[in-house]
Motif scaffolding. Structure first.
Motif, PDB file in Angstrom:
ATOM      1  N   ARG A   1       0.459  -1.150  -0.137  1.00  0.00           N
ATOM      2  CA  ARG A   1       0.288   0.003  -0.358  1.00  0.00           C
ATOM      3  C   ARG A   1       1.086   1.285   0.060  1.00  0.00           C
ATOM      4  N   ALA A   2       2.194   1.067   0.914  1.00  0.00           N
ATOM      5  CA  ALA A   2       3.004   2.103   0.529  1.00  0.00           C
ATOM      6  C   ALA A   2       4.612   1.986   0.528  1.00  0.00           C
ATOM      7  N   PRO A   3       4.901   2.199  -0.788  1.00  0.00           N
ATOM      8  CA  PRO A   3       6.133   1.153  -0.785  1.00  0.00           C
ATOM      9  C   PRO A   3       7.066   2.226   0.549  1.00  0.00           C
ATOM     10  N   SER A   4       7.651   1.262   0.418  1.00  0.00           N
ATOM     11  CA  SER A   4       8.964   1.724   1.997  1.00  0.00           C
ATOM     12  C   SER A   4      10.102   1.969   1.037  1.00  0.00           C
ATOM     13  N   HIS A   5      10.313   2.096  -0.034  1.00  0.00           N
ATOM     14  CA  HIS A   5      11.639   2.966  -0.752  1.00  0.00           C
ATOM     15  C   HIS A   5      10.827   4.484  -1.360  1.00  0.00           C
ATOM     16  N   SER A   6      10.012   4.730  -0.782  1.00  0.00           N
ATOM     17  CA  SER A   6       9.423   6.318  -1.356  1.00  0.00           C
ATOM     18  C   SER A   6       8.203   6.379  -0.338  1.00  0.00           C
ATOM     19  N   SER A   7       7.791   5.789   0.849  1.00  0.00           N
ATOM     20  CA  SER A   7       7.104   6.062   1.236  1.00  0.00           C
ATOM     21  C   SER A   7       7.272   6.132   3.252  1.00  0.00           C
TER      22      SER A   7
END
Length: 508
Positions: A302-308
């Protein structure tokens, strides 16, 4: 000096202190809420499909394979060696997490973590073998509280280090390695027990902490929940005392113990009430473990760690705190759970199913976080009720048996679900479709509970039902609807079940 040391180790305070230190450092794992971002990030560079369908399922398989032999081994070797094994497995797990690479290496990590979870029984059973009965309630409170505090502190610490200090996930795992290494060192200072529940037991069976109070308080209105409650024979309150290993050949002694365990299990599961609560325990625990095992993958989707920004640690800290509060409040609820336990199961299982529906359909990460918080709090609330319903009036040995077998059945259900739905050799569904499959478990629990409540209400006198405004308004919730030939449930739960099945078919 030697006399002082012997006197110190013979008191309840010293082993309790050492075990609490072990539990604190064992649960002090600030990297755990960030496992999926760590594996899919630049440190390990694995894909989400590899993590979900190839790596994480290994934990379930290893846990299932090790649970039963470790359960027996723990009692046979008297706990401390298994705690040492757990500490060593923790160190190996985090050494591999830090320095190994590739799918196979991470599968080995999951195998050793399965060993860690399979040996958890030693932590909770050890203390009862080294302290006297009058201290059971106190030491149980200490040992369980310290693990909850450690888990909360670890999650908060991890979140603060990631969000404010911008510490990498690698160094979080290094901190965890240091913590579990301290736990391993603490385990060496634990006194070696001289007895255990089954293979090295005394001639008298010790009841569960607080069980006598439960009997005194509930004997006038509680139905019998196990054969030991029905029989006037004192021997029926626990396993029949077995001869010590020194007085008989080891093989015959072990066989007699195993036969006695089988007889005790048969006696306990002959109670319909205990069988019902155990069925809920197994189904709910299977679904809960599956959600906890893969929820980080859903959050990362839901919220990719590399961009969120990642708030996994904060969510886990709040979830642990809410779970502790809900479990703690159960003791202050003046409710007859014999009468309203099934109603609570139906309502809160339906809430759990609704939370999983929201995780499935919502693309908002905050909605997923909130759903997880409610889901975990409801599960822990119901688990506390189920534990009391099963444990009250039972000997500790029989409770340990039912606890172990219920968890084994839950793990078996989870393994089947993993093979069919998750594993790349099975359907290998994506994480969103997996949530829809898990949703069917709380839906079934809710439907079965509401069915039982409705059938019991139907058997009561009409005058008694109409005497209460509350009972009259329950007709809205439990109006009959024939959803299948096996049981009768209400329209809201029919709607939940139909929605879950449609959702699963749509995902396929």
């Amino acid at each position: 000096m030697g006399c002082w040391k012997q006197e110190k180790t013979n008191t309840w305070a010293f082993p309790t202190l050492i075990l609490c230190l072990y539990g604190f450092f064992y649960m002090m794992k600030p990297s755990e809420p960030f496992l999926t971002p760590y594996l899919t990030g630049p440190d390990k560079n694995l894909t989400t499909d590899e993590v979900t369908n190839q790596i994480f399922p290994v934990w379930t398989y290893s846990y299932l394979a090790l649970l039963f032999p470790v359960f027996l081994l723990t009692d046979y070797v008297r706990y401390k060696p298994v705690l040492l094994l757990q500490g060593l497995s923790l160190i190996i797990t985090w050494l591999l997490l830090l320095f190994a690479h590739g799918v196979v290496a991470m599968q080995v990590v999951e195998f050793f973590y399965g060993m860690v979870t399979a040996t958890e029984v030693a932590y909770y059973a050890y203390i009862y073998s080294v302290v006297s009965t009058q201290h059971y309630q106190k030491v149980t409170s200490y040992c369980r509280s310290v693990t909850l505090v450690a888990a909360t502190v670890a999650a908060v610490l991890g979140q603060l280090l990631v969000s404010l200090a911008h510490v990498s996930y690698f160094y979080l795992n290094a901190i965890t390695l240091a913590s579990v290494s301290l736990a391993f060192l603490c385990s060496f200072f634990l006194p070696m027990p001289q007895r255990s529940m089954f293979f090295h037991r005394k001639d008298t069976s010790e009841p569960l902490p607080g069980a006598d109070k439960g009997v005194a308080a509930g004997s006038s209105h509680r139905p019998s929940s196990c054969q030991e409650e029905k029989s006037p024979d004192p021997a029926a309150r626990g396993p029949t005392p077995q001869p010590q290993a020194g007085n008989a050949r080891p093989h015959s002694h072990m066989l007699s113990v195993l036969l006695q365990l089988a007889k005790d299990l048969r006696d306990c599961y002959s109670s319909r009430k205990l069988l019902y609560w155990s069925l809920w325990w197994a189904l709910a625990t299977a679904g809960f473990n599956q959600v906890v095992n893969y929820v980080q993958v859903l959050w990362d989707f839901r919220a990719p760690s590399h961009s969120s920004a990642v708030y996994n640690g904060a969510v886990e800290a709040i979830a642990t705190f809410l779970s502790s509060v809900t479990s703690f409040l159960v003791q202050y609820m003046k409710i007859n759970w014999d009468h309203f336990g099934e109603l609570a199961l139906g309502i809160f299982s339906a809430i759990d199913a609704g939370c999983l529906f929201l995780m499935h359909f919502s693309t908002n990460i905050w909605a997923c976080y909130a759903s997880y918080l409610i889901f975990k709090a409801c599960y822990m609330f119901l688990l506390t009720i189920a534990t009391f319903q099963i444990a009250v009036n039972m000997s500790m040995e029989r409770y340990a048996l039912m606890f172990g077998l219920n968890n084994f059945i839950a793990l078996l259900i989870q393994t089947i679900l993993t093979i069919v739905v998750v594993d790349s050799r099975g359907l290998g569904l994506d994480i969103v479709a997996q949530v829809s499959a898990v949703t069917l478990l709380p839906i079934y629990c809710s439907a079965k509970s509401s069915s039982k409540v409705y059938q019991e209400r139907n058997s009561c006198a009409k005058a008694q039902l109409n005497s209460s405004f509350f009972h009259r308004n329950l007709d809205i919730l439990f109006f009959p609807c024939h959803c299948s030939s096996s049981f009768v449930i209400s329209p809201p739960f029919c709607l939940l079940m139909h929605l879950g099945l449609k959702m699963l078919v749509f995902d396929f």
